[in-house]
Design a protein around this motif. Sequence first.
Motif, PDB file in Angstrom:
ATOM      1  N   TYR A   1      56.456  83.383  67.355  1.00 53.47           N
ATOM      2  CA  TYR A   1      56.880  83.870  66.036  1.00 53.47           C
ATOM      3  C   TYR A   1      58.045  83.025  65.511  1.00 53.47           C
ATOM      4  N   ARG A   2      59.018  82.757  66.369  1.00 53.28           N
ATOM      5  CA  ARG A   2      60.183  81.984  65.946  1.00 53.28           C
ATOM      6  C   ARG A   2      59.822  80.533  65.646  1.00 53.28           C
ATOM      7  N   ARG A   3      58.811  80.041  66.327  1.00 53.40           N
ATOM      8  CA  ARG A   3      58.380  78.653  66.087  1.00 53.40           C
ATOM      9  C   ARG A   3      57.669  78.524  64.749  1.00 53.40           C
ATOM     10  N   PHE A   4      56.719  79.415  64.498  1.00 48.92           N
ATOM     11  CA  PHE A   4      55.879  79.275  63.312  1.00 48.92           C
ATOM     12  C   PHE A   4      56.479  79.909  62.059  1.00 48.92           C
ATOM     13  N   LEU A   5      57.503  80.749  62.219  1.00 49.23           N
ATOM     14  CA  LEU A   5      58.199  81.313  61.066  1.00 49.23           C
ATOM     15  C   LEU A   5      59.688  80.974  61.164  1.00 49.23           C
ATOM     16  N   ALA A   6      59.937  79.704  61.451  1.00 47.62           N
ATOM     17  CA  ALA A   6      61.312  79.255  61.711  1.00 47.62           C
ATOM     18  C   ALA A   6      62.214  79.438  60.497  1.00 47.62           C
ATOM     19  N   GLY A   7      61.638  79.429  59.303  1.00 43.07           N
ATOM     20  CA  GLY A   7      62.456  79.543  58.105  1.00 43.07           C
ATOM     21  C   GLY A   7      62.841  80.962  57.761  1.00 43.07           C
ATOM     22  N   GLU A   8      62.324  81.940  58.494  1.00 36.36           N
ATOM     23  CA  GLU A   8      62.595  83.338  58.179  1.00 36.36           C
ATOM     24  C   GLU A   8      63.718  83.893  59.050  1.00 36.36           C
ATOM     25  N   ASP A   9      64.348  84.941  58.537  1.00 33.53           N
ATOM     26  CA  ASP A   9      65.380  85.635  59.308  1.00 33.53           C
ATOM     27  C   ASP A   9      64.742  86.241  60.559  1.00 33.53           C
ATOM     28  N   ASP A  10      65.404  86.062  61.693  1.00 32.61           N
ATOM     29  CA  ASP A  10      64.834  86.523  62.958  1.00 32.61           C
ATOM     30  C   ASP A  10      65.342  87.917  63.351  1.00 32.61           C
ATOM     31  N   GLU A  11      65.779  88.690  62.382  1.00 35.73           N
ATOM     32  CA  GLU A  11      66.315  90.023  62.663  1.00 35.73           C
ATOM     33  C   GLU A  11      65.268  90.918  63.330  1.00 35.73           C
ATOM     34  N   LEU A  12      63.999  90.755  62.966  1.00 35.83           N
ATOM     35  CA  LEU A  12      62.954  91.645  63.470  1.00 35.83           C
ATOM     36  C   LEU A  12      62.780  91.526  64.980  1.00 35.83           C
ATOM     37  N   THR A  13      62.640  90.305  65.511  1.00 33.55           N
ATOM     38  CA  THR A  13      62.461  90.165  66.959  1.00 33.55           C
ATOM     39  C   THR A  13      63.725  90.575  67.708  1.00 33.55           C
ATOM     40  N   ARG A  14      64.889  90.332  67.133  1.00 30.54           N
ATOM     41  CA  ARG A  14      66.132  90.752  67.774  1.00 30.54           C
ATOM     42  C   ARG A  14      66.176  92.281  67.870  1.00 30.54           C
ATOM     43  N   HIS A  15      65.741  92.931  66.805  1.00 27.22           N
ATOM     44  CA  HIS A  15      65.717  94.397  66.790  1.00 27.22           C
ATOM     45  C   HIS A  15      64.770  94.934  67.867  1.00 27.22           C
ATOM     46  N   ILE A  16      63.589  94.338  67.978  1.00 26.93           N
ATOM     47  CA  ILE A  16      62.608  94.797  68.965  1.00 26.93           C
ATOM     48  C   ILE A  16      63.117  94.524  70.377  1.00 26.93           C
ATOM     49  N   GLU A  17      63.767  93.377  70.583  1.00 28.74           N
ATOM     50  CA  GLU A  17      64.348  93.091  71.901  1.00 28.74           C
ATOM     51  C   GLU A  17      65.405  94.129  72.277  1.00 28.74           C
ATOM     52  N   GLY A  18      66.169  94.571  71.294  1.00 25.77           N
ATOM     53  CA  GLY A  18      67.146  95.625  71.551  1.00 25.77           C
ATOM     54  C   GLY A  18      66.473  96.917  71.963  1.00 25.77           C
ATOM     55  N   ASP A  19      65.357  97.237  71.321  1.00 27.84           N
ATOM     56  CA  ASP A  19      64.592  98.428  71.703  1.00 27.84           C
ATOM     57  C   ASP A  19      64.012  98.277  73.106  1.00 27.84           C
ATOM     58  N   HIS A  20      63.556  97.073  73.429  1.00 28.16           N
ATOM     59  CA  HIS A  20      63.040  96.823  74.779  1.00 28.16           C
ATOM     60  C   HIS A  20      64.121  97.108  75.821  1.00 28.16           C
ATOM     61  N   GLN A  21      65.348  96.680  75.528  1.00 30.17           N
ATOM     62  CA  GLN A  21      66.438  96.919  76.469  1.00 30.17           C
ATOM     63  C   GLN A  21      66.714  98.411  76.616  1.00 30.17           C
ATOM     64  N   ALA A  22      66.643  99.144  75.502  1.00 27.89           N
ATOM     65  CA  ALA A  22      66.857 100.593  75.551  1.00 27.89           C
ATOM     66  C   ALA A  22      65.786 101.273  76.397  1.00 27.89           C
ATOM     67  N   VAL A  23      64.527 100.854  76.228  1.00 30.76           N
ATOM     68  CA  VAL A  23      63.429 101.406  77.022  1.00 30.76           C
ATOM     69  C   VAL A  23      63.628 101.059  78.489  1.00 30.76           C
ATOM     70  N   ASN A  24      63.991  99.810  78.752  1.00 25.52           N
ATOM     71  CA  ASN A  24      64.228  99.363  80.124  1.00 25.52           C
ATOM     72  C   ASN A  24      65.305 100.215  80.806  1.00 25.52           C
ATOM     73  N   ASP A  25      66.402 100.463  80.091  1.00 23.24           N
ATOM     74  CA  ASP A  25      67.501 101.251  80.652  1.00 23.24           C
ATOM     75  C   ASP A  25      67.061 102.683  80.945  1.00 23.24           C
ATOM     76  N   ALA A  26      66.262 103.259  80.029  1.00 22.07           N
ATOM     77  CA  ALA A  26      65.768 104.620  80.249  1.00 22.07           C
ATOM     78  C   ALA A  26      64.829 104.676  81.443  1.00 22.07           C
ATOM     79  N   LEU A  27      64.006 103.652  81.611  1.00 21.59           N
ATOM     80  CA  LEU A  27      63.057 103.628  82.732  1.00 21.59           C
ATOM     81  C   LEU A  27      63.776 103.454  84.066  1.00 21.59           C
ATOM     82  N   VAL A  28      64.938 102.787  84.047  1.00 22.52           N
ATOM     83  CA  VAL A  28      65.743 102.694  85.266  1.00 22.52           C
ATOM     84  C   VAL A  28      66.140 104.102  85.714  1.00 22.52           C
TER      85      VAL A  28
END
Length: 232
Positions: free
Chosen positions: A79-106
């Motif tokens: 996504y970052r390669r092919f949409l390099a000109g766009e703001d990357d806020e979306l993937t950063r947001h999802i990565e943050g959610d992934h971390q929250a899920v990971n912490d809860a699963l711990v």
Amino acid sequence: MTNLRNPALRSVADQSEAERGGPGSILSRQSRDHAELDELMRAYDRATSAQERGRLVAEVAERALRHAFAEETVLFPAYRRFLAGEDDELTRHIEGDHQAVNDALVRLQRADPASADYDAVVRATFEVIRHDAHDEEDDLLPRLQQAVSARRLRAIGAAWEAQRRTSPTRPHPRVPREPPGNVLAGIPLAVSDRVKDGVDHALPVGSTRRRLAPLVLLALAAGIVVARRRAG
């Protein structure tokens, strides 16, 4: 489904498999995995025993973690390669959610499914997983679809599936969320996770066999010591 952030985008959930680029497309693979995750979460709602709920949470955890790891090592870099000109806020947001899920699963990994706060943690975790699925199907994946060909979507899908199959199956709080750190850390963790998965399969968390296992091992160790003393 209309995307409120960008009405020009059409949700993957509203597209046919052919429109997504075929069954091997990253859009189709992600959509199927989301649907299977959702069914497991619905099965949790129907579960009638703590043991069944614990089993279903473990299954959701394994699938969600593999799904997320493959996204972070394959889909998001694409996504970052092919949409390099766009703001990357979306993937950063999802990565943050992934971390929250990971912490809860711990927390849930060794928790007793019959404990008072177990259900609340599970349902909050499920809510984040469902939120991520909507972010991906309504926004991230349609954006990628507009930027690349169907052939490229299938190539990304094949790489994503290969990574998903070999990803770690357990939460690891200190694993980086982006390449190359997550890729390098993921290899040994995936191996160790499968060893632990084998133990959990033989001795499920919360089961009588699991509770008795330390006593059995202690008795075996004591027997070995006695035998050695007699032999000596």
